[in-house]
Design a protein around this motif. Structure first.
Motif, PDB file in Angstrom:
ATOM      1  N   ARG A 134      -3.352  32.524  13.138  1.00  0.00           N
ATOM      2  CA  ARG A 134      -2.317  31.642  12.593  1.00  0.00           C
ATOM      3  C   ARG A 134      -2.273  30.331  13.379  1.00  0.00           C
ATOM      4  O   ARG A 134      -2.910  30.196  14.430  1.00  0.00           O
ATOM      5  N   ASP A 172       3.298  29.132  15.114  1.00  0.00           N
ATOM      6  CA  ASP A 172       3.664  30.475  14.666  1.00  0.00           C
ATOM      7  C   ASP A 172       3.348  31.501  15.751  1.00  0.00           C
ATOM      8  O   ASP A 172       4.122  32.432  15.988  1.00  0.00           O
ATOM      9  N   TYR A 173       2.184  31.312  16.381  1.00  0.00           N
ATOM     10  CA  TYR A 173       1.780  32.239  17.440  1.00  0.00           C
ATOM     11  C   TYR A 173       2.795  32.193  18.588  1.00  0.00           C
ATOM     12  O   TYR A 173       3.169  33.215  19.149  1.00  0.00           O
ATOM     13  N   HIS A 216       4.090  36.837  18.580  1.00  0.00           N
ATOM     14  CA  HIS A 216       2.772  37.456  18.384  1.00  0.00           C
ATOM     15  C   HIS A 216       2.741  38.825  19.052  1.00  0.00           C
ATOM     16  O   HIS A 216       3.571  39.138  19.904  1.00  0.00           O
ATOM     17  N   ASN A 262      -0.355  35.398   8.909  1.00  0.00           N
ATOM     18  CA  ASN A 262       1.018  35.578   8.449  1.00  0.00           C
ATOM     19  C   ASN A 262       1.038  36.489   7.220  1.00  0.00           C
ATOM     20  O   ASN A 262       1.841  37.401   7.131  1.00  0.00           O
ATOM     21  N   ASN A 304       4.088  39.082   8.516  1.00  0.00           N
ATOM     22  CA  ASN A 304       5.298  39.201   7.695  1.00  0.00           C
ATOM     23  C   ASN A 304       5.645  40.657   7.405  1.00  0.00           C
ATOM     24  O   ASN A 304       6.783  41.084   7.567  1.00  0.00           O
ATOM     25  N   THR A 332       2.741  31.628   5.107  1.00  0.00           N
ATOM     26  CA  THR A 332       3.740  31.023   5.990  1.00  0.00           C
ATOM     27  C   THR A 332       4.576  32.144   6.613  1.00  0.00           C
ATOM     28  O   THR A 332       4.765  33.194   6.000  1.00  0.00           O
ATOM     29  N   LEU A 333       5.065  31.887   7.795  1.00  0.00           N
ATOM     30  CA  LEU A 333       5.887  32.873   8.488  1.00  0.00           C
ATOM     31  C   LEU A 333       7.270  32.884   7.833  1.00  0.00           C
ATOM     32  O   LEU A 333       7.948  31.863   7.780  1.00  0.00           O
TER      33      LEU A 333
END
Lengths: 210, 202, 178
Positions: free
Chosen positions: A72, A76-77, A81, A112, A140, A164-165
């Motif tokens: 990702r 986000d990470y 994670h 994600n 997710n 997307t997260l």
């Protein structure tokens, strides 16, 4: 006569070498394209998308050399994670990465959702990883199962997701979140198929005078 | 589906077939060595006195021919370089071992493969050399692992190719090596002629 | 004596070095294509030694990591491609020598030394070569030729090193060969 033949041979070799240089060695993308049909088939048949429960099992299996690759974007990470997962861009997946942990390593690509992870899985497999998988439903689904109390939420292959997260974090907790490494029995009430079986790498070729 | 080459020979034709294939390839190797004149230590040693550069010519022609073919087929995705064995690099043992090997080469006049061919054609110096090789291998196996274990791993870089080192596509490295080799062949032909004429003058 | 020398030297029958090299290159390429590895010579000999030691002193071999890797594992230590290749090389050399009329008992030596001193030198040189080959993990075939063709850095280091060692000592041993 002999001289002419020698010159002809030399010219041919130089030209052939030039052709080789011009074509170039296959890139990672070329290798994926070469095996596209077979790779897509495996993805379509969902032979390599492992359930969150299956991954949790692997995380606690000390006999399996597990390499988790988080493909990702870095924000986000940083938000969240899995413990011991490694952030890597798709472009960073090369043969050196595959060879480093040894031939029996099990790679699990994490996104994600599944789209980008599938690309990563293709890159890994096309470049010679023997045991490569991706996390079904991505982070997710993982968070739904292990953080949001939807333990039995099934994998939904039809919901491809937009990568997307979908979870909100107040701060970048990284791997400090409890779901970054749920307890070993966290998936006890979940039904899933254990997809991961460690395939032996092809017959080991060893050359040299060893 | 994997690339066609390298063949998974043992799976294709069974272990016995594999043995036959390897013996056949070795046969070709031995046959060419003998035909090139490598069963004669004097011809091999002449390399180091610039009278007869056959060793250099044969070796480098073989290397560039095989190299161009390997990387051509890899470029066409008929062969997979990742499935080809590339001798792992150990800088220091290679360097020191090479020097010792070179010294033995000029003193004894052969290398292991050529000595075997020489002995196969009843050359006694080849046979003695072969005995020496076995002795040297024995001595190494007995002495070194105990004393110099640390040295054997010195400068270990693993599977490491010139293309990785230079950071360019292997095709360009191959092209460079072919051009250098051809240049060296021209030079070597000139040197041989020069040495021959010097001999005549004397 | 003169006749013998004439019969021994048959330069016309040797192949052109570039032709021989090209054919050797094809053999080397075929080996890569069929087996995934290159040629080898000294490795098979090392296995012969390890197998012999395994017969004579099994305990000793098990305690020596260098030997144990050769003898250990499933199957007979001699059932290995390196050993089979040696068999092929031997037969190939033999057949070529027979066909070319070069299969005859003799000793190649420089004009200034006797066969007996040549034997001694061959034994000493061979010992150094065996020792060096094991240290460098390969010989001219397994390292230089095979590794060189697939661009291994270590193989090129070895190759340059071998030529350097030879040329450095060539002057010292000029009477042996000239």
């Amino acid at each position: 006569m002999a001289t002419k033949l020698r010159i002809a041979g030399a010219v041919i070799l130089v030209l052939l070498a030039a052709v080789v240089a011009l074509i170039g060695q296959p890139s990672a993308a070329d290798k994926v394209a070469f095996r596209a049909a077979e790779l897509d088939k495996q993805l379509d048949e969902r032979k390599v998308q492992i359930d969150p429960g299956d991954l949790l099992r692997l995380m606690y299996d000390t006999k399996v050399p597990l390499v988790m690759l988080d493909v990702r974007d870095e924000p986000d990470y940083n938000l969240f994670h899995l413990v011991d997962s490694r952030h890597i861009a798709l472009s960073g997946i090369d043969s050196a990465l595959i060879k480093a942990p040894g031939e029996k390593a099990v790679f699990v690509v994490i996104g994600n959702d599944e789209q980008r992870a599938s690309e990563g899985w293709k890159l890994l497999t096309a470049q010679g990883a023997t045991n490569a998988y991706l996390l079904a439903g991505g982070i997710n689904l993982w968070l739904d199962v292990f953080a949001n109390g939807q333990l039995t939420k099934p994998i939904d292959p039809s919901a491809s997701g937009d990568d997307t997260l979908r979870h909100r974090f107040n701060s970048a907790v990284g791997q400090l979140h409890p779901a970054a490494r749920p307890p070993i029995d966290a998936a006890a009430g979940r039904e899933f198929v254990e997809l991961v079986e460690i395939k032996e790498p092809g017959p080991k070729v060893k050359g040299g005078c060893g | 589906m994997d690339t066609l080459l390298p063949l998974n020979i043992a799976q294709l034709i069974g272990p016995v077939g594999e043995i036959i294939a390897i013996i056949a390839l070795g046969f070709g190797f031995g046959f060419v060595l003998e035909r090139a004149g490598f069963g004669d230590s004097r011809k091999l040693a002449a390399q180091f006195y610039f009278h007869d550069m056959t060793v250099f010519k044969v070796m480098f022609t073989a290397i560039i021919v095989a190299m161009v073919l390997v990387f051509l087929l890899c470029a066409l995705q008929v062969m997979d370089y990742e499935r080809i064995w590339v001798n792992p690099t150990y800088l220091w043992p290679g360097l020191v071992g090479g020097l010792i090997f070179g010294a033995g080469f000029i003193i004894g006049g052969y290398c292991p493969g050529t000595a075997l061919v020489s002995a196969a054609t009843l050359k006694l110096d080849g046979l003695f050399f072969l005995g020496g090789v076995l002795l040297g291998l024995f001595a190494f196996g007995e002495l070194v692992p105990k004393i110099w274990q640390w040295f054997l791993g010195a400068g270990a870089l693993g599977r490491y190719s010139l293309a990785q080192w230079l950071g360019v596509d292997p095709g360009y490295v191959a092209l460079g090596i072919v051009v250098i080799a051809v240049g060296c062949f021209v030079l070597v032909e000139y040197v041989e002629r020069m040495m021959a004429s010097r001999k005549e003058v004397r | 004596m003169a006749r013998q020398a004439k019969a021994e030297r048959q330069p016309a029958r040797y192949w052109d070095p570039y032709l021989a090299g090209a054919i050797l290159g094809l053999v080397l390429f075929a080996t890569f294509a069929v087996t995934g590895h290159g040629l080898g010579a000294s490795g098979g000999m090392a296995r012969l030694i390890a197998a012999a030691e395994g017969q004579l002193a099994p305990d000793h071999v098990q305690r020596n990591p260098e030997l144990a890797t050769a003898v250990g594992g499933a199957g007979h230590p001699l059932d290995h491609w390196l050993v089979w290749m040696l068999v092929g090389v031997f037969i190939g050399g033999l057949v070529s020598g027979l066909l070319a009329g070069r299969f005859r008992l003799t000793t190649f030596h420089g004009p200034q030394i006797t066969p007996r001193s040549r034997w001694a030198l061959a034994l000493i040189g061979g010992t150094l070569v065996g020792f060096g080959a094991r240290m460098a993990r390969g010989c001219t075939s397994g390292q230089a030729l095979s590794g060189g063709a697939v661009l291994s850095v270590g193989s090129f280091v070895f190759m340059l090193s071998v030529f350097a060692g030879g040329y450095l000592l060539a002057y010292l041993f000029r009477r042996v060969w000239n």
